[in-house]
Design an enzyme around this catalytic site. Structure first.
Site, PDB file in Angstrom:
ATOM      1  N   HIS A 226       0.832  -1.211   0.000  1.00 38.61           N
ATOM      2  CA  HIS A 226       0.000   0.000   0.000  1.00 38.61           C
ATOM      3  C   HIS A 226       0.866   1.261   0.000  1.00 38.61           C
ATOM      4  O   HIS A 226       0.674   2.172  -0.801  1.00 38.61           O
ATOM      5  CB  HIS A 226      -0.909  -0.024   1.231  1.00 38.61           C
ATOM      6  CG  HIS A 226      -1.758   1.199   1.391  1.00 38.61           C
ATOM      7  ND1 HIS A 226      -3.119   1.185   1.217  1.00 38.61           N
ATOM      8  CD2 HIS A 226      -1.439   2.473   1.721  1.00 38.61           C
ATOM      9  CE1 HIS A 226      -3.602   2.401   1.432  1.00 38.61           C
ATOM     10  NE2 HIS A 226      -2.591   3.205   1.751  1.00 38.61           N
ATOM     11  N   GLU A 227       1.845   1.308   0.895  1.00 39.01           N
ATOM     12  CA  GLU A 227       2.679   2.497   1.021  1.00 39.01           C
ATOM     13  C   GLU A 227       3.456   2.790  -0.253  1.00 39.01           C
ATOM     14  O   GLU A 227       3.602   3.948  -0.655  1.00 39.01           O
ATOM     15  CB  GLU A 227       3.664   2.331   2.178  1.00 39.01           C
ATOM     16  CG  GLU A 227       3.051   2.429   3.544  1.00 39.01           C
ATOM     17  CD  GLU A 227       2.305   3.729   3.736  1.00 39.01           C
ATOM     18  OE1 GLU A 227       2.723   4.781   3.216  1.00 39.01           O
ATOM     19  OE2 GLU A 227       1.270   3.694   4.394  1.00 39.01           O
ATOM     20  N   HIS A 230       1.584   4.698  -2.712  1.00 40.11           N
ATOM     21  CA  HIS A 230       1.664   6.141  -2.459  1.00 40.11           C
ATOM     22  C   HIS A 230       2.974   6.714  -2.993  1.00 40.11           C
ATOM     23  O   HIS A 230       3.014   7.787  -3.595  1.00 40.11           O
ATOM     24  CB  HIS A 230       1.582   6.412  -0.959  1.00 40.11           C
ATOM     25  CG  HIS A 230       0.223   6.230  -0.370  1.00 40.11           C
ATOM     26  ND1 HIS A 230      -0.922   6.675  -0.974  1.00 40.11           N
ATOM     27  CD2 HIS A 230      -0.170   5.648   0.797  1.00 40.11           C
ATOM     28  CE1 HIS A 230      -1.972   6.384  -0.204  1.00 40.11           C
ATOM     29  NE2 HIS A 230      -1.533   5.750   0.868  1.00 40.11           N
ATOM     30  N   HIS A 236      -5.607   7.587  -1.997  1.00 43.85           N
ATOM     31  CA  HIS A 236      -6.531   6.549  -1.548  1.00 43.85           C
ATOM     32  C   HIS A 236      -7.709   6.335  -2.487  1.00 43.85           C
ATOM     33  O   HIS A 236      -8.125   7.252  -3.196  1.00 43.85           O
ATOM     34  CB  HIS A 236      -7.069   6.889  -0.156  1.00 43.85           C
ATOM     35  CG  HIS A 236      -6.095   6.626   0.932  1.00 43.85           C
ATOM     36  ND1 HIS A 236      -6.053   7.325   2.104  1.00 43.85           N
ATOM     37  CD2 HIS A 236      -5.091   5.727   1.005  1.00 43.85           C
ATOM     38  CE1 HIS A 236      -5.082   6.868   2.860  1.00 43.85           C
ATOM     39  NE2 HIS A 236      -4.473   5.901   2.203  1.00 43.85           N
TER      40      HIS A 236
END
Length: 488
Positions: A226-227, A230, A236
Site C-alpha cells: 500500500h505504502e 503512495h 486513496h
C-alpha cells in the site's frame, strides 16, 4: 483548542462545523470514551487529519480520529456508511479502525498535480531495518511489494545502497525528522511521500508496531504494498476491495493479485506492462550507467527443460540464478518468487556463471567470465577481480559452478568436465587437481552447471536435472528435475 488553517474561509468553515457537530453529539456516554467531549475532540482531530487540507504526505494505517459536519457527512459517504451527520456507533467504529494517514479521496485518485516519476527504472534503498524481522525477510517482502506494481506497469526497480535512491525505506520511532511523528503502537502504522525531489518517495514504518510475515500483528507485505503505491503517486481509493483503500486489511502475499481499481490507477500514471517508455533516468551516484535490467531470456519457472546458471545459500535463503533472473526461496515464507538479478546485485552484469557463500566469512563470491565479485549478503563489496586469485591455470577463462563444503572448509570449482578444490582457510588451491567429475562423483555424467550444499548433502545440477549426492556413501541417492526446487 488550536486551529491552524488557511485561507480564512477554511477557518470559518471549521468553526461553523464545530458548532454544528457539537449539537449533533449524543448526550450519553458510549463505549468509545467516558464523555461526549472526548468523542468530540477525537472526531475533530480525525477531520483535521483526513478531511481538511490536502498535503503531500501519504501513509498507510493510521488509527482514525474523526469528522465535523459537513466533513462528517463526507467521511460517512466515503466509507459507505449511513450519512447522518452524527457520531453514531458505526461512524465511531470506522474511525477506530487501523488505517492510512493520508486524506481520503475518490476511486484510485491521484495526488494534486498528478505527481509521478519521470523515469521508469526506479532505485530503492532500505536505510533502516526493523528489529521484529530478519533483514532477509524485510528484503524479500519489499521486493514482493514492489513486484505488485511492476507486474502491471512499465516500471522496474533496482535495489541500491546509494544515498540518492528514488525510494528510501526505513523503520522509525516517534519524531524522525519529517514533521510527521509516529505515535506508538497502533495509531499511525506507516506513511510515505508522493514522487518529488527531497522527501519524495520516502516510505517510513513505525518501529513501535508488531511487524510480522503472517496474520498476527501487522503484516509487513500488506502495509508495504500500500505504502509503495503512495510512493509511486497513488492516493486513496474509496473502493473497499482496493489495495489503496485507507483501512488495514490483511493481504496474503502468496496468492495476492492487484485489484482492478489499483491497476487502473497505476496504469494511468505509468502505462501497461508491455508499454515501452523512453527513459531519461536519474542515475544514482554509486551505480554507473548500466544496460537494460530485463534479461534477454526468461524461462518459465516450471519449464521441464529449465536449468540453473548458479545456486547458493545466503542467510536463510536459497538463491537460484538463470540469465538475468533470480529466484529467492525463503524457508519461513515457504514461497519462491522470481525477480531480476540486478534488483539484488546491482553492480553485476546480466547473469552469473557460478556462485557460493562462505558463512564463516560472511562473504559470497559471484563469478562471471574471467572475473568474480564479492558481497556481504546482498551488498557488493569492492571491485571485480580476476579468477586467477583462486590459483586456477591461465587457460581457465570461466567457472561453471562452485560450492563451499562446510565440514572440510573447501570450495569445489567446476570447469567443463573437471573440478578443482580450493582451501578457504589457507587461501590456496589443493594439490592433485583438477580431477575428473565423472570419476570422482559416481552417477554424474557431463558438465555441472550449478552446485549447492544443503543440510549436509551436496546437490549437483547438470542440465535440467538435480542430483543429490551422499559424500559418505560416495553415490547419487536421488535425481529430480531442477525446477522441483522452485515448487514445480
Amino acid at each position: 483548542m488550536k486551529i491552524l488553517c488557511s485561507p480564512l474561509s477554511m477557518c470559518v468553515l471549521l468553526l461553523v462545523s464545530l458548532v454544528a457537530l457539537s449539537s449533533s453529539l449524543p448526550r450519553r456516554s458510549n463505549k468509545y470514551g467516558n464523555s461526549n467531549r472526548r468523542d468530540f475532540h477525537f472526531a475533530q482531530e480525525y477531520l483535521m487529519k483526513y478531511y481538511g487540507t490536502e498535503g503531500a504526505l501519504v501513509g498507510m494505517l493510521e488509527a482514525p480520529d474523526s469528522p465535523l459536519p459537513p466533513k462528517l457527512r463526507e467521511m460517512q459517504s466515503f466509507f459507505g456508511l449511513r450519512v447522518t451527520g452524527r457520531l453514531d456507533h458505526s461512524t465511531m467504529e470506522m474511525m477506530q479502525a487501523p488505517r492510512c494517514g493520508v486524506p481520503d479521496v475518490e476511486n484510485y485518485r491521484l495526488f494534486p498535480g498528478t505527481p509521478k516519476w519521470r523515469h521508469h527504472t526506479l532505485t530503492y534503498r532500505i536505510v533502516k531495518y526493523t528489529s521484529h524481522l530478519s533483514r532477509a525477510e524485510v528484503d524479500h517482502v519489499v521486493e514482493m511489494a514492489l513486484s505488485v506494481w511492476s507486474s502491471v506497469t512499465s516500471l522496474n526497480f533496482q535495489k541500491t545502497f546509494s544515498r540518492e535512491a528514488d525510494i528510501r525505506i526505513s523503520f522509525e520511532l516517534g519524531a524522525h525528522g519529517d514533521a510527521y511523528p509516529f505515535d506508538g503502537p497502533r495509531g499511525t502504522l506507516a506513511h510515505a511521500f508522493a514522487p518529488a525531489e527531497g522527501l519524495g518517495g520516502d516510505t517510513h514504518f513505525d518501529e513501535d508496531e508488531s511487524w510480522t510475515m503472517g496474520t498476527s500483528g501487522f503484516n509487513l507485505f500488506t502495509v508495504a504494498a500500500h505504502e509503495l503505491g503512495h510512493a509511486l503517486g497513488l492516493a486513496h481509493s474509496r473502493e473497499p476491495s482496493a489495495l489503496m483503500y485507507p483501512t488495514y486489511k490483511y493481504r496474503n502475499p502468496k496468492d495476492f493479485k492487484l485489484p482492478t481499481d489499483d491497476v487502473r490507477g497505476i496504469q494511468s500514471l505509468y502505462g501497461h506492462a508491455t508499454t515501452k517508455v523512453p527513459e531519461n533516468p536519474r542515475p544514482p551516484a554509486a551505480i554507473p550507467p548500466q544496460p537494460p535490467t530485463h534479461p534477454t531470456h526468461t524461462p518459465h519457472t516450471c519449464d521441464p527443460s529449465l536449468s540453473f546458471d548458479a545456486v547458493m545459500v545466503v542467510g536463510k535463503e536459497l538463491l537460484f540464478f538463470k540469465d538475468g533472473l533470480l529466484w529467492r526461496r525463503q524457508s519461513q515464507l515457504n514461497d519462491v518468487r522470481p525477480g531480476y538479478l540486478r534488483s539484488s546485485f546491482p553492480y553485476l552484469l546480466t547473469s552469473v556463471d557460478a556462485a557460493y557463500d562462505v558463512p564463516e566469512k560472511g562473504t559470497a563470491y559471484l563469478f562471471k567470465g574471467s572475473q568474480y565479485w564479492t558481497s556481504r549478503g546482498f551488498q557488493m563489496t569492492g571491485s571485480p577481480r580476476s579468477i586467477s586469485d583462486f590459483g586456477l591455470p591461465s587457460r581457465v577463462r570461466h567457472v561453471d559452478a562452485a560450492v563451499y563444503l562446510k565440514d572440510i572448509k573447501k570450495t569445489l570449482l567446476f570447469v567443463d568436465t573437471q573440478f578443482y578444490s580450493f582451501n578457504e582457510p589457507k587461501l590456496k588451491m589443493d594439490e592433485g587437481y583438477p580431477k575428473n567429475i565423472e570419476e570422482e562423483f559416481s552417477g554424474i555424467g557431463g558438465k555441472v552447471n550449478a552446485a549447492v550444499e544443503v543440510n549436509g548433502f551436496l546437490y549437483l545440477f547438470s542440465g535440467s536435472n538435480a542430483y543429490k549426492y551422499d559424500s559418505e556413501r560416495d553415490e547419487v541417492t536421488r535425481v529430480v528435475k531442477a525446477n522441483s526446487w522452485l515448487g514445480c
